[in-house]
Design an enzyme around this catalytic site. Structure first.
Site, PDB file in Angstrom:
ATOM      1  N   LYS A 120       0.725  -1.067   0.011  1.00  0.00           N
ATOM      2  CA  LYS A 120      -0.045  -0.126  -0.086  1.00  0.00           C
ATOM      3  C   LYS A 120       0.947   1.385  -0.040  1.00  0.00           C
ATOM      4  CE  LYS A 120      -4.186  -2.035   1.565  1.00  0.00           C
ATOM      5  NZ  LYS A 120      -3.835  -3.524   1.822  1.00  0.00           N
TER       6      LYS A 120
HETATM    7  C1  PLP Z   1      -4.450  -4.477   1.219  1.00  0.00           C
HETATM    8  C2  PLP Z   1      -3.709  -6.032   0.970  1.00  0.00           C
HETATM    9  C3  PLP Z   1      -3.756  -6.789   0.037  1.00  0.00           C
HETATM   10  C4  PLP Z   1      -5.231  -6.714  -0.900  1.00  0.00           C
HETATM   11  O1  PLP Z   1      -4.985  -5.813  -1.805  1.00  0.00           O
HETATM   12  P1  PLP Z   1      -6.523  -5.218  -2.390  1.00  0.00           P
HETATM   13  O2  PLP Z   1      -6.086  -4.091  -3.238  1.00  0.00           O
HETATM   14  O3  PLP Z   1      -7.393  -4.905  -1.363  1.00  0.00           O
HETATM   15  O4  PLP Z   1      -7.221  -6.311  -3.542  1.00  0.00           O
HETATM   16  C5  PLP Z   1      -3.229  -8.190  -0.035  1.00  0.00           C
HETATM   17  N1  PLP Z   1      -1.925  -8.151   0.697  1.00  0.00           N
HETATM   18  C6  PLP Z   1      -1.544  -7.010   1.691  1.00  0.00           C
HETATM   19  C7  PLP Z   1      -0.371  -7.548   2.335  1.00  0.00           C
HETATM   20  C8  PLP Z   1      -2.485  -6.048   1.716  1.00  0.00           C
HETATM   21  O5  PLP Z   1      -2.092  -5.150   2.764  1.00  0.00           O
END
Ligand code: PLP
Length: 479
Positions: A120
């Site tokens: 993120k």
């Molecule tokens: C947020 C997250 C996901 C999922 O991603 P999306 O964009 O919600 O599909 C997968 N792995 C980790 C470690 C995350 O923080």
């Protein structure tokens, strides 16, 4: 470049107009009026670029109402080796998102070298700089209110810390996050970051955010905003690393690759879909879920049936414990030929707590085109995660986290030897120590800068699960 809503009732807008917005006024999500296409000549030119130079090219197609020099400067300030230096020893921070080859044709794209060790950060760091820029231009201020059970909250706080015009009020369930995640957030001492530990569970936190957002007078007066995964700028920033991964895994632009993506809210893989629509030679987008398999169910059967909180499992890949995928509407908009009336019908059912079924006759022609969009899917469970973490450790000496393990498990099931497979690494194993210990009987590696983070002084407020108490606190500390 203009943006339209997936529900068709809003006038089109520029990038900077939707930057600080969440949903479109008609309840839909924003998407480009038409996807920009990349030419063969551009692909050849872009192949050799550094990450920030590539980001400038890709994002420049989506952000056309900001002076190019300002955008370039923002991007150069975001994607630096200093910000993305938390990788494993021996990693190349200057690469920002290095490709790690496990064996010929099988790769991990490292997206978790940012400050909070999860993918993120790749988009949120840019969002922080874009928000600050936009607020400065309009001499405006913003109070970001959010609820988190881990990754999103810390990523938002590390992106917004120290930014002028911005304050962050982040609710988390007291005592429910891992020690490491709690320390990451609560050890921040920046005056514009407010951690609120709510005496309750994650749902209480989310309900408070909803209650505050539904109080329109309060929301306007205190300029309350959010940074959730439906924000278009976050999706756009994620498109860049699909280009990066593609170039790193191939020699020439005649080759195709498959991407495997551990998914929850469909934000990450939505960016892959957009890269593919732009003309990046992606053969397949392999969507992996954990036990919360609402998206796998859709790609297998055509039925999209979001589940209630009570039917959402708590798993060892907690950032994918999602049963209503907030970005999914963007893909369905493309799948139904961008027909807004169809969208209003389908999401009318979803918003009323129901489901839809694209295998039904009137939608069957749309559902039949799923394969044209490259999507395939699969699921993974706790035992699969343990087995995959062990296998990758034993075979390649590489330690992966639980979410990345879900992606690898499903990716390998769909692998074809002649096509390179790029698995997106979405977090570092240190964030999920317990499961790593269970799988490997050893401690995860920890980046040097984060040793002893649990012992740092912590700064947070404890509050009852009560929206009016949170409002009072915001009113007293707002920007
Ligand atoms: C947020 C997250 C996901 C999922 O991603 P999306 O964009 O919600 O599909 C997968 N792995 C980790 C470690 C995350 O923080």
């Amino acid at each position: 470049m203009k943006y339209v809503s997936t529900r068709g009732n809003s006038t089109s807008r520029n990038f900077t107009e939707i930057l600080l917005a969440g949903l479109a006024p008609d309840g839909g999500l924003y998407l480009p009026e038409a996807y920009p296409r990349v030419t063969q000549a551009e692909l050849s030119e872009w192949r050799g670029l550094s990450y920030p130079a590539l980001a400038f090219k890709v994002l420049g197609k989506f952000i056309t109402d900001m002076p190019a020099g300002d955008l370039k400067q923002l991007i150069d300030r975001t994607y630096t080796a200093q910000v993305y230096c938390n990788g494993r020893p021996g990693g190349d921070a200057a690469e920002i998102a290095p490709l790690r080859t496990l064996e010929p044709g099988l790769h991990l794209l490292e997206l978790s070298n940012g400050p909070t060790l999860a993918f993120k950060d790749m988009a949120m760091q840019l969002l922080g700089n874009l928000f600050e820029y936009a607020l400065d231009q309009g001499h405006a201020e913003l109070n970001i209110l959010g609820a988190t059970s881990g990754d999103t909250g810390s990523s938002a706080e590390y992106a917004m810390r120290g930014k002028h015009g911005i304050r962050v009020f982040m609710l988390s369930p007291q005592g429910k996050m891992s020690r490491f995640q709690t320390a990451q957030m609560f050890s921040l001492q920046d005056a514009n970051i407010f951690n609120i530990a709510v005496q309750g569970v994650f749902d209480n936190c989310q309900d408070i955010v909803k209650a505050v957002s539904n109080d329109h007078a309060f929301k306007d007066r205190y300029k309350i905003g959010t940074v959730n995964s439906i924000n278009w700028a976050r999706v756009a920033a994620q498109v860049v690393y699909y280009f990066k991964g593609y170039f790193a895994a191939t020699q020439s632009n005649d080759e195709q690759v498959d991407f495997s993506v551990p998914s929850g809210n469909f934000g990450n893989i939505c960016a892959g879909h957009i890269a593919r629509m732009m003309g990046l030679p992606i053969r397949r987008l392999i969507l992996a879920t954990n036990e919360n398999d609402v998206l796998d169910e859709f790609f297998r059967t055509g039925v999209y049936q979001p589940r209630a909180t009570a039917q959402t499992f708590q798993t060892s890949s907690p950032s994918m414990d999602i049963s209503k995928a907030s970005n999914f509407e963007r893909f369905i908009f493309d799948l139904v030929g961008r027909d807004a009336a169809t969208m209003r019908g389908l999401w009318g059912q979803v918003d009323a707590g129901g489901a839809f079924d694209l295998s039904q006759t009137q939608y069957a022609s749309h559902f039949a085109r799923i394969a044209d969009y490259g999507f395939v899917s699969g699921t993974s469970c706790h035992a699969d995660r343990l087995a995959t973490i062990r296998r990758i450790w034993e075979q390649y000496g590489v330690m992966i986290d639980t979410h990345t393990a879900d992606g690898l498990k499903v990716g390998l099931e769909h692998r074809e030897q002649c096509v390179p497979l790029v698995c997106l690494e979405t977090a570092l194993p240190v964030k999920f120590e317990e499961t790593i210990r269970e799988a490997l009987k050893r401690e995860p590696e920890r980046p040097a800068g984060l040793i002893g983070i649990e012992d740092l002084p912590q700064r947070f407020e404890v509050m009852a699960a009560d929206a009016s108490a949170v409002k009072d606190f915001i009113a007293a500390h707002a920007a």
